[in-house]
Motif scaffolding. Structure first.
Motif, short mmCIF file in Angstrom:
data_model
loop_
_atom_site.label_atom_id
_atom_site.label_comp_id
_atom_site.label_asym_id
_atom_site.label_seq_id
_atom_site.Cartn_x
_atom_site.Cartn_y
_atom_site.Cartn_z
N ASP A 11 11.04 -2.40 -18.48
CA ASP A 11 11.54 -1.03 -18.48
C ASP A 11 11.78 -0.52 -17.06
O ASP A 11 12.79 0.14 -16.80
CB ASP A 11 10.57 -0.09 -19.20
N ILE B 249 15.22 0.78 -15.59
CA ILE B 249 15.35 2.11 -14.99
C ILE B 249 15.96 2.00 -13.60
O ILE B 249 16.87 2.76 -13.24
CB ILE B 249 13.98 2.83 -14.95
N GLY C 230 19.53 1.54 -13.67
CA GLY C 230 20.28 2.65 -14.24
C GLY C 230 20.60 2.49 -15.72
O GLY C 230 21.42 3.23 -16.26
N LEU D 146 17.44 5.92 -19.08
CA LEU D 146 17.29 7.27 -18.53
C LEU D 146 16.41 8.07 -19.47
O LEU D 146 16.55 7.97 -20.69
CB LEU D 146 18.63 7.97 -18.41
N HIS D 147 15.54 8.86 -18.91
CA HIS D 147 14.68 9.72 -19.73
C HIS D 147 15.35 11.08 -19.88
O HIS D 147 15.85 11.66 -18.93
CB HIS D 147 13.31 9.89 -19.07
N ARG D 148 15.35 11.57 -21.09
CA ARG D 148 15.85 12.91 -21.37
C ARG D 148 14.68 13.75 -21.88
O ARG D 148 13.89 13.28 -22.71
CB ARG D 148 16.95 12.87 -22.42
N ASP D 149 14.57 14.96 -21.40
CA ASP D 149 13.49 15.84 -21.84
C ASP D 149 13.61 16.12 -23.33
O ASP D 149 14.71 16.25 -23.87
CB ASP D 149 13.52 17.16 -21.06
N MET E 148 4.87 11.88 -17.05
CA MET E 148 5.60 10.71 -16.60
C MET E 148 4.64 9.77 -15.87
O MET E 148 3.85 10.22 -15.03
CB MET E 148 6.74 11.12 -15.67
N PRO F 70 8.95 7.17 -12.34
CA PRO F 70 10.25 7.83 -12.43
C PRO F 70 10.99 7.40 -13.70
O PRO F 70 11.13 6.20 -13.96
CB PRO F 70 10.99 7.34 -11.19
N GLN F 71 11.40 8.36 -14.49
CA GLN F 71 12.13 8.12 -15.75
C GLN F 71 11.31 7.36 -16.79
O GLN F 71 11.86 6.84 -17.76
CB GLN F 71 13.44 7.35 -15.48
N LEU F 72 9.98 7.27 -16.60
CA LEU F 72 9.13 6.50 -17.52
C LEU F 72 8.05 7.41 -18.13
O LEU F 72 7.01 7.66 -17.51
CB LEU F 72 8.48 5.32 -16.78
N GLU G 138 6.26 5.94 -23.67
CA GLU G 138 6.86 4.60 -23.61
C GLU G 138 5.77 3.52 -23.57
O GLU G 138 5.89 2.48 -24.23
CB GLU G 138 7.79 4.47 -22.41
#
Length: 112
Positions: free
Chosen positions: A47, A51, A54, A57-60, A68, A71-73, A77
């Motif tokens: 993962d 990430i 690219g 991507l994490h979306r709220d 988190m 970053p983005q994790l 997950e």
């Protein structure tokens, strides 16, 4: 937060199946815990690489805690990957259990 609770409930269900049939963690605790840790770590590294490339991507979402671990994790997950590994091993060892039981029944039927 709802997603994390669902994942924890699903992990609990897998543990109940495991405990009842002694398929994985309850059959060989140290080896199984090692497999789960290595499998989860492997997919977490995967993962992180995705990430960095690219791809992920994490979306709220209001369903998640917002915590988190990178970053983005998101925290969820890691629990999802743990569930994925545990579920796979329960399915695999359960299939082996059924396969061996069918073989024993078949051999018993041939001997009578």
């Amino acid at each position: 937060m709802i997603y994390l609770i669902i994942l924890l409930l699903l992990l609990g269900c897998m543990a109940l199946l495991d405990a009842r049939w002694k398929l994985f963690l309850f059959a060989h605790p140290w080896a199984a815990a090692s497999v789960l840790a290595i499998g989860t770590a492997y997919f977490l590294v995967w993962d992180v690489a995705a990430i960095a490339a690219g791809i992920f991507l994490h979306r709220d979402s209001h369903l998640m805690t917002g915590i988190m671990i990178g970053p983005q994790l998101p925290l969820e997950e890691a629990f999802f990957l743990l569930f994925l590994c545990y579920q796979t091993m329960i399915l695999f060892t359960g299939a082996l259990h059924i396969w061996h039981r069918m073989g024993r029944l078949r051999r018993a039927g041939e001997q009578s």
